[in-house]
Scaffold this motif. Structure first.
Motif, mmCIF file in Angstrom:
data_model
loop_
_atom_site.group_PDB
_atom_site.id
_atom_site.type_symbol
_atom_site.label_atom_id
_atom_site.label_comp_id
_atom_site.label_asym_id
_atom_site.label_seq_id
_atom_site.Cartn_x
_atom_site.Cartn_y
_atom_site.Cartn_z
ATOM 1 N N ARG A 3 0.829 -1.208 0.000
ATOM 2 C CA ARG A 3 0.000 0.000 0.000
ATOM 3 C C ARG A 3 0.859 1.253 0.000
ATOM 4 N NH1 ARG A 3 -4.757 -1.296 4.353
ATOM 5 N NH2 ARG A 3 -5.736 -2.980 3.150
ATOM 6 N N THR A 4 1.967 1.187 0.693
ATOM 7 C CA THR A 4 2.871 2.337 0.737
ATOM 8 C C THR A 4 3.427 2.644 -0.646
ATOM 9 O OG1 THR A 4 3.504 1.678 2.968
ATOM 10 C CG2 THR A 4 4.905 3.279 1.870
ATOM 11 N N ALA A 5 3.876 1.607 -1.339
ATOM 12 C CA ALA A 5 4.415 1.807 -2.691
ATOM 13 C C ALA A 5 3.332 2.326 -3.633
ATOM 14 C CB ALA A 5 5.009 0.514 -3.219
ATOM 15 N N ALA A 6 2.128 1.797 -3.515
ATOM 16 C CA ALA A 6 1.027 2.251 -4.370
ATOM 17 C C ALA A 6 0.688 3.714 -4.092
ATOM 18 C CB ALA A 6 -0.187 1.368 -4.164
ATOM 19 N N SER A 7 0.706 4.103 -2.836
ATOM 20 C CA SER A 7 0.391 5.497 -2.511
ATOM 21 C C SER A 7 1.486 6.440 -3.018
ATOM 22 C CB SER A 7 0.188 5.668 -1.013
ATOM 23 O OG SER A 7 1.374 5.390 -0.316
ATOM 24 N N PHE A 8 2.762 6.045 -2.898
ATOM 25 C CA PHE A 8 3.829 6.882 -3.446
ATOM 26 C C PHE A 8 3.720 6.990 -4.961
ATOM 27 C CE2 PHE A 8 6.606 5.921 0.422
ATOM 28 C CZ PHE A 8 6.288 7.137 1.012
ATOM 29 N N VAL A 37 10.787 13.255 -5.668
ATOM 30 C CA VAL A 37 10.897 12.686 -4.319
ATOM 31 C C VAL A 37 9.982 11.479 -4.173
ATOM 32 C CG1 VAL A 37 10.437 13.144 -1.875
ATOM 33 C CG2 VAL A 37 11.636 14.834 -3.251
ATOM 34 N N PHE A 38 8.745 11.601 -4.650
ATOM 35 C CA PHE A 38 7.804 10.484 -4.549
ATOM 36 C C PHE A 38 8.241 9.293 -5.407
ATOM 37 C CE2 PHE A 38 4.418 13.692 -3.297
ATOM 38 C CZ PHE A 38 4.469 13.337 -1.964
ATOM 39 N N CYS A 39 8.857 9.559 -6.546
ATOM 40 C CA CYS A 39 9.372 8.459 -7.368
ATOM 41 C C CYS A 39 10.497 7.720 -6.657
ATOM 42 C CB CYS A 39 9.876 8.981 -8.716
ATOM 43 S SG CYS A 39 8.569 9.417 -9.852
ATOM 44 N N ALA A 40 11.372 8.467 -6.006
ATOM 45 C CA ALA A 40 12.457 7.827 -5.249
ATOM 46 C C ALA A 40 11.908 7.021 -4.083
ATOM 47 C CB ALA A 40 13.426 8.889 -4.754
ATOM 48 N N LEU A 41 10.928 7.573 -3.389
ATOM 49 C CA LEU A 41 10.315 6.842 -2.275
ATOM 50 C C LEU A 41 9.555 5.612 -2.762
ATOM 51 C CD1 LEU A 41 9.060 9.802 -0.067
ATOM 52 C CD2 LEU A 41 10.960 8.245 0.389
ATOM 53 N N LEU A 43 10.380 3.761 -5.388
ATOM 54 C CA LEU A 43 11.382 2.728 -5.664
ATOM 55 C C LEU A 43 11.925 2.118 -4.376
ATOM 56 C CD1 LEU A 43 13.344 4.342 -8.610
ATOM 57 C CD2 LEU A 43 11.730 2.449 -8.699
ATOM 58 N N LEU A 44 12.161 2.944 -3.367
ATOM 59 C CA LEU A 44 12.626 2.419 -2.082
ATOM 60 C C LEU A 44 11.579 1.522 -1.426
ATOM 61 C CD1 LEU A 44 14.451 5.499 -0.552
ATOM 62 C CD2 LEU A 44 15.462 3.380 -1.400
ATOM 63 N N ALA A 45 10.309 1.885 -1.550
ATOM 64 C CA ALA A 45 9.242 1.057 -0.985
ATOM 65 C C ALA A 45 9.139 -0.270 -1.718
ATOM 66 C CB ALA A 45 7.914 1.803 -1.039
ATOM 67 N N LEU A 46 9.361 -0.271 -3.022
ATOM 68 C CA LEU A 46 9.343 -1.526 -3.768
ATOM 69 C C LEU A 46 10.496 -2.430 -3.349
ATOM 70 C CD1 LEU A 46 8.438 -0.558 -7.434
ATOM 71 C CD2 LEU A 46 7.045 -1.801 -5.797
ATOM 72 N N ILE A 47 11.668 -1.845 -3.178
ATOM 73 C CA ILE A 47 12.831 -2.629 -2.770
ATOM 74 C C ILE A 47 12.645 -3.160 -1.349
ATOM 75 C CG2 ILE A 47 15.288 -2.480 -2.221
ATOM 76 C CD1 ILE A 47 15.518 -0.492 -4.576
ATOM 77 N N ALA A 48 12.171 -2.318 -0.452
ATOM 78 C CA ALA A 48 11.965 -2.741 0.936
ATOM 79 C C ALA A 48 10.875 -3.809 1.022
ATOM 80 C CB ALA A 48 11.587 -1.538 1.795
ATOM 81 N N GLY A 49 9.862 -3.695 0.206
ATOM 82 C CA GLY A 49 8.795 -4.691 0.204
ATOM 83 C C GLY A 49 9.279 -6.050 -0.266
ATOM 84 N N ARG A 50 10.177 -6.057 -1.216
ATOM 85 C CA ARG A 50 10.734 -7.318 -1.707
ATOM 86 C C ARG A 50 11.606 -7.982 -0.648
ATOM 87 N NH1 ARG A 50 8.494 -10.356 -5.283
ATOM 88 N NH2 ARG A 50 7.941 -9.226 -7.137
ATOM 89 N N ARG A 51 12.393 -7.189 0.055
ATOM 90 C CA ARG A 51 13.288 -7.761 1.065
ATOM 91 C C ARG A 51 12.513 -8.298 2.251
ATOM 92 N NH1 ARG A 51 18.215 -3.414 1.190
ATOM 93 N NH2 ARG A 51 19.066 -3.976 -0.845
ATOM 94 N N ILE A 52 11.435 -7.645 2.612
ATOM 95 C CA ILE A 52 10.681 -8.087 3.778
ATOM 96 C C ILE A 52 9.827 -9.299 3.447
ATOM 97 C CG2 ILE A 52 8.825 -7.414 5.356
ATOM 98 C CD1 ILE A 52 9.956 -4.562 5.200
ATOM 99 N N LYS A 53 9.177 -9.308 2.301
ATOM 100 C CA LYS A 53 8.225 -10.357 1.971
ATOM 101 C C LYS A 53 8.865 -11.600 1.348
ATOM 102 C CE LYS A 53 4.365 -7.261 1.350
ATOM 103 N NZ LYS A 53 3.362 -6.732 0.454
ATOM 104 N N PHE A 54 10.092 -11.511 0.918
ATOM 105 C CA PHE A 54 10.704 -12.660 0.245
ATOM 106 C C PHE A 54 11.174 -13.683 1.268
ATOM 107 C CE2 PHE A 54 12.574 -14.993 -3.055
ATOM 108 C CZ PHE A 54 13.793 -15.450 -2.617
#
Length: 59
Positions: A3-8, A37-41, A43-54
Motif C-alpha cells: 500500500r505504501t508503494a502504491a500510494s507513493f 521525491v515520490f518516485c524515489a520513495l 522505488l525504495l518502498a518496492l525494494i523494501a517490500g521485496r526484502r521483507i516479503k521474500f
C-alpha cells in the motif's frame, strides 16, 4: 505491491500531472520536485517490500 508503494506511485503521478497543468515552460516547480521525491520513495518502498516479503522456505 504494498500500500505504501502504491500510494507513493499515485502521489508521484498526481504531482507530475499537476506540474504539466501548472506550466508549459521547462522550469523546475515544487510539484516537479515532489514528483522526483515520490518516485524515489516509490522505488525504495518496492525494494523494501521485496526484502521483507521474500522468504523462499516458509517454516
Amino acid at each position: 505491491m504494498s500500500r505504501t508503494a502504491a500510494s507513493f506511485f499515485i502521489f508521484a503521478l498526481l504531482s507530475g500531472i499537476f506540474h504539466l497543468f501548472l506550466t508549459q515552460d521547462r522550469v523546475v516547480t515544487l510539484p516537479l520536485i515532489a514528483c522526483g521525491v515520490f518516485c524515489a520513495l516509490f522505488l525504495l518502498a518496492l525494494i523494501a517490500g521485496r526484502r521483507i516479503k521474500f522468504d523462499p522456505v516458509l517454516r
